[in-house]
Design a protein around this motif. Structure first.
Motif, PDB file in Angstrom:
ATOM      1  N   TRP A   1       0.837  -1.211  -0.154  1.00  0.00           N
ATOM      2  CA  TRP A   1      -0.037  -0.067   0.058  1.00  0.00           C
ATOM      3  C   TRP A   1       0.893   1.230  -0.077  1.00  0.00           C
TER       4      TRP A   1
ATOM      5  N   LEU B   1      -9.991  -0.619   3.403  1.00  0.00           N
ATOM      6  CA  LEU B   1     -10.370  -1.659   4.320  1.00  0.00           C
ATOM      7  C   LEU B   1     -11.869  -2.246   3.981  1.00  0.00           C
ATOM      8  N   LYS B   2     -12.280  -2.067   2.806  1.00  0.00           N
ATOM      9  CA  LYS B   2     -13.660  -2.395   2.557  1.00  0.00           C
ATOM     10  C   LYS B   2     -13.922  -3.883   2.827  1.00  0.00           C
TER      11      LYS B   2
ATOM     12  N   LEU C   1     -16.971 -13.566  -1.358  1.00  0.00           N
ATOM     13  CA  LEU C   1     -16.140 -13.751  -2.493  1.00  0.00           C
ATOM     14  C   LEU C   1     -16.460 -13.294  -3.774  1.00  0.00           C
TER      15      LEU C   1
ATOM     16  N   TRP D   1     -15.697  -9.589  -3.917  1.00  0.00           N
ATOM     17  CA  TRP D   1     -14.404  -9.418  -3.149  1.00  0.00           C
ATOM     18  C   TRP D   1     -13.815  -8.348  -3.927  1.00  0.00           C
ATOM     19  N   VAL D   2     -13.575  -8.303  -5.178  1.00  0.00           N
ATOM     20  CA  VAL D   2     -12.858  -7.524  -6.033  1.00  0.00           C
ATOM     21  C   VAL D   2     -13.351  -6.086  -6.041  1.00  0.00           C
TER      22      VAL D   2
ATOM     23  N   ARG E   1     -12.462  -3.502  -3.454  1.00  0.00           N
ATOM     24  CA  ARG E   1     -11.001  -3.176  -3.360  1.00  0.00           C
ATOM     25  C   ARG E   1     -11.040  -1.703  -2.936  1.00  0.00           C
TER      26      ARG E   1
ATOM     27  N   LYS F   1      -9.466   2.187  -1.939  1.00  0.00           N
ATOM     28  CA  LYS F   1      -9.046   3.157  -3.160  1.00  0.00           C
ATOM     29  C   LYS F   1      -7.904   3.914  -2.640  1.00  0.00           C
TER      30      LYS F   1
ATOM     31  N   GLN G   1      -9.284   9.431  -9.769  1.00  0.00           N
ATOM     32  CA  GLN G   1      -8.392   7.978  -9.077  1.00  0.00           C
ATOM     33  C   GLN G   1      -8.794   6.927  -9.847  1.00  0.00           C
TER      34      GLN G   1
ATOM     35  N   ASN H   1      -6.294   3.634 -11.532  1.00  0.00           N
ATOM     36  CA  ASN H   1      -6.086   2.094 -10.871  1.00  0.00           C
ATOM     37  C   ASN H   1      -6.009   1.143 -12.257  1.00  0.00           C
TER      38      ASN H   1
ATOM     39  N   VAL I   1     -11.825 -13.541  -7.460  1.00  0.00           N
ATOM     40  CA  VAL I   1     -10.473 -13.939  -6.660  1.00  0.00           C
ATOM     41  C   VAL I   1     -10.131 -15.220  -7.498  1.00  0.00           C
TER      42      VAL I   1
ATOM     43  N   GLN J   1     -10.037 -19.230  -4.321  1.00  0.00           N
ATOM     44  CA  GLN J   1     -11.539 -19.611  -3.846  1.00  0.00           C
ATOM     45  C   GLN J   1     -11.918 -21.042  -3.220  1.00  0.00           C
TER      46      GLN J   1
END
Lengths: 160, 685, 225
Positions: free
Chosen positions: A126, B289-290, B347, B350-351, B354, B356, C33, C37, C44, C49
């Motif tokens: 991070w 930390l979501k 799951l 999950w993505v 993410r 920021k 932003q 990214n 996942v 998984q």
């Protein structure tokens, strides 16, 4: 003859006295001595009750057994081992360190260290991400030019 | 008749809740809000229904209807009224109904809020709460029915809801009564507090699930449920402390926490709940930390259900556990469903969760909060592993083992110590950026003063390392926190030319969460003072003495003055000893340890004679399994230093939570800047 | 030199520092932003998984088996009784006690009775058990085994002497034998095993009469004849 009888009787009595004194030299273990060991054991039949507070007659018998063994000169470890052998290792406050039971002691530290490692890796990545983003952004205003601007910058940084 | 009414009410609620689930799902699928609204009304209806059902049960308990099996098993004529009321949660069946009532209460409270901004959440919040309600009601309807009655049949006595063939209603004249250990004012408040805490966590969980299902992965769900989480955490914390106080009062082993599996089952959600409370602040401030927060709330709720399962299914052996019953398999199915659905949803999204904005400094407040989370998770792993290891051992080796206090104490002590150190650093760190220099500059003054602690302790003869480190950390936390309060107030009062106390008050008012948090931290370390005193310095002795005899412990001497035996109104036989306490040779106080024997349940209970000061407690009990007479009585004496700081700390804790959670007049701060928006944000948010 | 301000809660200009009012949802969704990214991965990774599901399902399986074991903690009628060895109390002939294996007793009816000196209900059936034993002993094809459950030896011996018990008795060392029969054993409990080693009857609590004991043993002897 009579003198011989009296002397032998006297010797016998003396021997008996000496013998009983020698036996009695071991003082009766106090309640506290018994409890010090009983506290580290669990009642074999009640659920999760330490042996020193268990009120049942069975527990009273087991405490008396501890008292007896202490009077015979057994050490704390010997008494605990005896209890484990007689009543099962369930009576010990912790599983003995053998066989599968090693897992109890090993897994938590291992998991914690793994957690530290994961956290460290995450923090580092991070921080790198943040550094690269900062490099991409426009140059920040010169610090020290204006104290009020500095304070606002600090405030904004704090509030995210 | 009443039992039939009660049962009928439960069945109606059950059906209504099922309808609520189906309608909500259908309404969301068809995007037809009328169905969702109907589901919401059905969920609202569940509260008056369960209230009536619980009311009926309370009525039966209070009016001695012993033909009802539950009433028979938990009440008796000799119990006072307040205990008969608390008997609602005194047994498995009643406590399950009580749980359902709390669930419907909280679900209704949530549905009454304004949903304009969050319409997509509504169906799923309804679904989650209603499915849980359906589950708990099904337990009471099909397995542990509080309204089942006693029938005398040809084969003997049978308990059932509906009369079996050729049977007649049995009317026992008296009940068994509550276990004597439960006949204590603590019964009024400890179980309800715990249940309030457990059940309240379903609301943040329901919103989290709704956020996952709808894809609203921003922190809206957190903002909505922030106060719920705080209250749930408050009740759970209080429930745990009250349990400790009750054990101390009544169980007669001079302690407050035995690391019993059921106690740990209640502690585990508290650990993740505390971690969650801290890390959501990171998400709110920095958007980070979501994923982790989602995981934490799911873990907290799963642990609540898992803990309830462990307590009630008979899988674990414990003094606290309810008797083994048939609800085990049902509970297991519900756990399976909860785990699989929550993990699956997490799951799936999950993505998208993410985060920021990443981290800038290893010593920033975010980093310290993360460290806090790591430590709490460490304690959680120790607790979880210790609880399930006996099951593992039995499964793989067939041998039963006990994982007891030494294991837990050794493993968690350093972790809790580290947490205390963090509490000292926390007020000093800043969001986004801190360095060793900035932290050092802020901590050296209180740190220097805190060093007086180990010096003082060593000079006073204390050699125990754990105690020295522990008390030093306590002092550090208190000094740093007070110092920060002082500096902040001083800065403000100087700048705005305000009176110091006005500044203090305003600071508290405007930064409730932060300062409430500081008060809570202080309360926690005060509790740590009590814990350290007990764990490190407790001494005890036991002895049988005749009337007039005495026992010595440390600088105390107790003499056995007299004993009396008599029957009392509560249908029990009391043996009451009079004991005098002398400290350093001087007479202090008389106390009255007693042993009560309850005729109806044929069980004894010991009540200690207690002399309490802030410095220590002298705790004297009659060892009730020995004979008690003026010829000789056996006493056990505990010297518990500093134990009352535990309860004092808990009181301050409540104060801290009140400060942190007190609703603000203008929560979004938008009224001040935009009057047009004022009308739509009046609800407690 | 003004005091360093980075750690002071500087009174905010507008509202509180709760963060609610300052740019609520927009903090996370700053448009610029998004583009900086990298493109998000497709979910996942399947390996991770799969691993997670293995752990979750494995855990559920484990808890389920624990539950099953708690539900079925006691040996049932028709189950084959597992092998065990009872080491008897020492006596004049056997200073170390005698090892009696269940397998050695095949072909005989075996009655296993769990008792303890601290158990009051056990005393009510002790005389009946001894009487039943004296009735069956001459036949030679019935064996009574008394298993002393978590007890202390001196008290156990005085219990045996008090009721003049003559059949074989020994302590349940490490509770190994009782765990085979009932994981939540209470005393007294009696288990009757037929000549093939199959459990035929479980008695929880004391017997009320000699006739009751005989009623469970006689059918096994009759069936064998």
């Amino acid at each position: 003859m009579k003198r011989f009888l009296w002397t032998s009787l006297f010797a016998l009595l003396l021997g008996a006295a000496w013998f009983s004194i020698a036996r009695a030299q071991q003082p009766t273990p106090s309640d506290d001595d018994v409890n010090a060991i009983a506290r580290q054991l669990f009642c074999p039949v009640c659920e999760n009750t330490p042996l020193d507070v268990c009120p049942t007659q069975a527990c009273a018998q087991w405490r008396d057994e501890i008292r007896l063994r202490l009077a015979q000169g057994w050490t704390e470890q010997q008494i605990k081992d005896y209890f484990a052998k007689t009543y099962g290792i369930r009576v010990l406050a912790e599983p003995p360190r053998q066989g599968l039971n090693w897992l109890v002691y090993i897994i938590p530290p291992v998991a914690f260290i793994a957690g530290i490692y994961i956290l460290f890796r995450a923090l580092r990545s991070w921080r790198e991400l943040s550094r690269s983003e900062k490099a991409q952004a426009t140059a920040p205003p010169q610090a020290g030019d204006d104290p009020y601007l500095d304070r606002i910058e600090e405030e904004l940084k704090k509030r995210g | 008749m009443w039992a039939d009414i009660g049962f009928g009410l439960m069945v109606i609620t059950f059906v209504t809740a099922i309808f609520s689930v189906v309608a909500a799902v259908y309404g969301d699928y068809r995007k037809d809000f009328r169905w969702v609204e109907s589901a919401r009304r059905a969920m609202l209806l569940s509260f008056p229904l369960t209230s009536l059902a619980a009311g009926v049960l309370v009525f039966l308990l209070v009016t001695n209807h012993y033909e009802v099996q539950y009433v028979y098993s938990v009440t008796s004529r000799s119990m006072p009224l307040y205990l008969k009321l608390t008997a609602l949660w005194g047994g498995q069946a009643g406590s399950l109904l009580f749980w359902s009532w709390l669930l419907s209460l909280f679900s209704s409270m949530v549905t009454l809020r304004k949903w304009d901004r969050d319409r997509e959440f509504l169906p799923w919040v309804i679904v989650v709460s209603s499915i849980t309600l359906v589950f708990f009601l099904s337990l009471t309807i099909f397995f542990e029915n509080p309204f089942a009655r006693w029938w005398s049949t040809l084969n003997g006595e049978v308990a059932a809801m509906f009369p079996p063939a050729s049977s007649s209603l049995l009317m026992p004249s008296d009940g068994q009564g509550l276990n004597p250990l439960l006949r204590h004012p603590g019964m009024l408040i400890h179980p309800p507090m715990l249940y309030l805490g457990f059940v309240a966590f379903i609301i943040p969980f329901a919103f989290a699930v709704a956020a996952l299902i709808t894809g609203r992965t921003d922190d809206r769900w957190i903002r909505i449920t922030r106060r719920w989480t705080l209250w749930a955490w408050l009740f759970l914390s209080l429930g745990l402390v009250l349990g400790g106080r009750w054990a101390y009062d009544v169980l007669g082993w001079g302690g407050y926490w035995a690391w019993d599996p059921v106690e740990i089952a209640a502690l585990m959600p508290w650990l993740t709940g505390t971690a969650f409370l801290h890390s959501v602040m990171i998400q709110e401030k920095r958007g980070m930390l979501k994923q982790w927060n989602m995981l934490l709330i799911i873990l907290t709720y799963d642990l609540v259900i898992f803990g309830t399962f462990l307590t009630r299914s008979g899988v674990l052996s414990s003094v606290h556990a309810f008797a083994q019953s048939a609800i085990g398999p049902m509970f297991f199915t519900f756990i399976g469903l909860t785990f699989v659905v929550s993990v699956g949803l997490l799951l799936h999204r999950w993505v998208e969760l993410r985060s920021k904005s990443p981290m800038t400094s290893m010593l920033s407040r975010e980093a310290l909060f993360l460290l806090n989370n790591l430590l709490f998770m460490g304690v959680l792993i120790v607790c979880f592993w210790g609880v399930i290891f006996p099951l593992i051992s039995e499964l793989f080796t067939g041998q039963k083992v006990t994982v007891g206090p030494p294991f837990y104490e050794r493993a968690t002590a350093p972790l809790f110590g580290a947490l205390m150190a963090l509490m000292a650093l926390a007020p000093l760190s800043a969001w986004g950026h801190s360095t060793i220099k900035t932290l050092g500059r802020a901590v050296w003054k209180p740190g220097l003063v805190a060093l007086l602690t180990p010096i003082g302790l060593l000079w006073g003869g204390v050699r125990n390392v754990v105690a020295i480190i522990g008390f030093t950390l306590v002092a550090l936390v208190i000094l740093v926190t007070l110092y920060e309060l002082w500096r902040g107030t001083l800065a403000r009062s100087r700048k705005l030319n305000e009176n110091f106390f006005v500044s203090l008050w305003t600071l508290f008012g405007r930064n409730r969460r932060r300062y409430g948090g500081y008060i809570i931290h202080i309360s926690m370390v005060l509790m740590a003072v009590g814990i350290l005193g007990m764990e490190v310095f407790q001494t005890q002795t036991q002895g049988t003495i005749p009337q007039g005899g005495s026992l010595t412990l440390d600088n105390y001497k107790i003499t056995f003055d007299s004993v009396a035996q008599f029957d009392t109104a509560g249908n029990r036989n009391v043996t009451r000893a009079v004991v005098s306490i002398y400290q350093d040779g001087k007479f202090v106080q008389q106390v009255y340890p007693r042993r009560d024997y309850f005729y109806d349940s044929q069980q004894p209970m010991t009540i200690p004679g207690l002399r309490s000061t802030m410095l220590d407690d002298l705790y004297i009990i009659l060892v009730d399994w020995q004979s008690i007479s003026s010829v000789g009585a056996t006493f056990k004496v505990y010297h518990n230093p500093l134990v009352n700081w535990l309860w004092t700390g808990a009181g301050i804790f409540i104060l801290g939570i009140l400060v942190a959670a007190w609703p603000e007049k203008d929560p979004d701060g938008l009224r001040a800047s935009n009057p047009a928006l004022a009308h739509s944000h009046g609800s407690a948010d | 030199m003004p005091e360093p301000i980075e750690n002071q809660p500087v009174p905010p200009v507008n509202g509180t520092d709760e963060g609610e009012h300052s740019l609520p949802e927009q903090v996370a969704e700053v448009p610029g932003q998004e583009q900086s990214n990298p493109a998000p991965r497709r979910g996942v990774s399947p390996l991770v998984q799969g691993l997670i599901w293995v752990v979750v399902l494995g855990f559920l399986l484990f808890i389920g088996s624990g539950l099953l074991r708690a539900q079925k903690s006691i040996l049932g009628k028709g189950d084959k009784v597992p092998e065990f060895t009872l080491t008897t109390f020492s006596d004049s002939q056997h200073p170390q006690g005698q090892d009696i294996k269940l397998s050695d007793l095949k072909g005989k009816v075996v009655l296993v009775n769990f008792w303890a000196s601290w158990c009051k209900p056990c005393e009510s059936e002790a005389a009946d058990l001894e009487a039943a034993w004296r009735y069956y002993q001459p036949r030679g094809d019935v064996v009574f085994l008394g298993v002393d459950y978590v007890d202390t030896e001196p008290e156990a011996r005085s219990y045996l002497a008090k009721f003049d018990i003559t059949y074989t008795n020994g302590p349940d060392l490490g509770t190994r034998i009782s765990q085979l029969f009932n994981r939540n054993l209470g005393v007294p409990e009696t288990y009757i095993i037929d000549q093939q080693g199959i459990l035929t009857y479980v008695q929880i609590g004391p017997f009320v009469s000699v006739a009751e004991i005989q009623s469970h043993i006689d059918p096994l002897l009759a069936g064998n004849n």
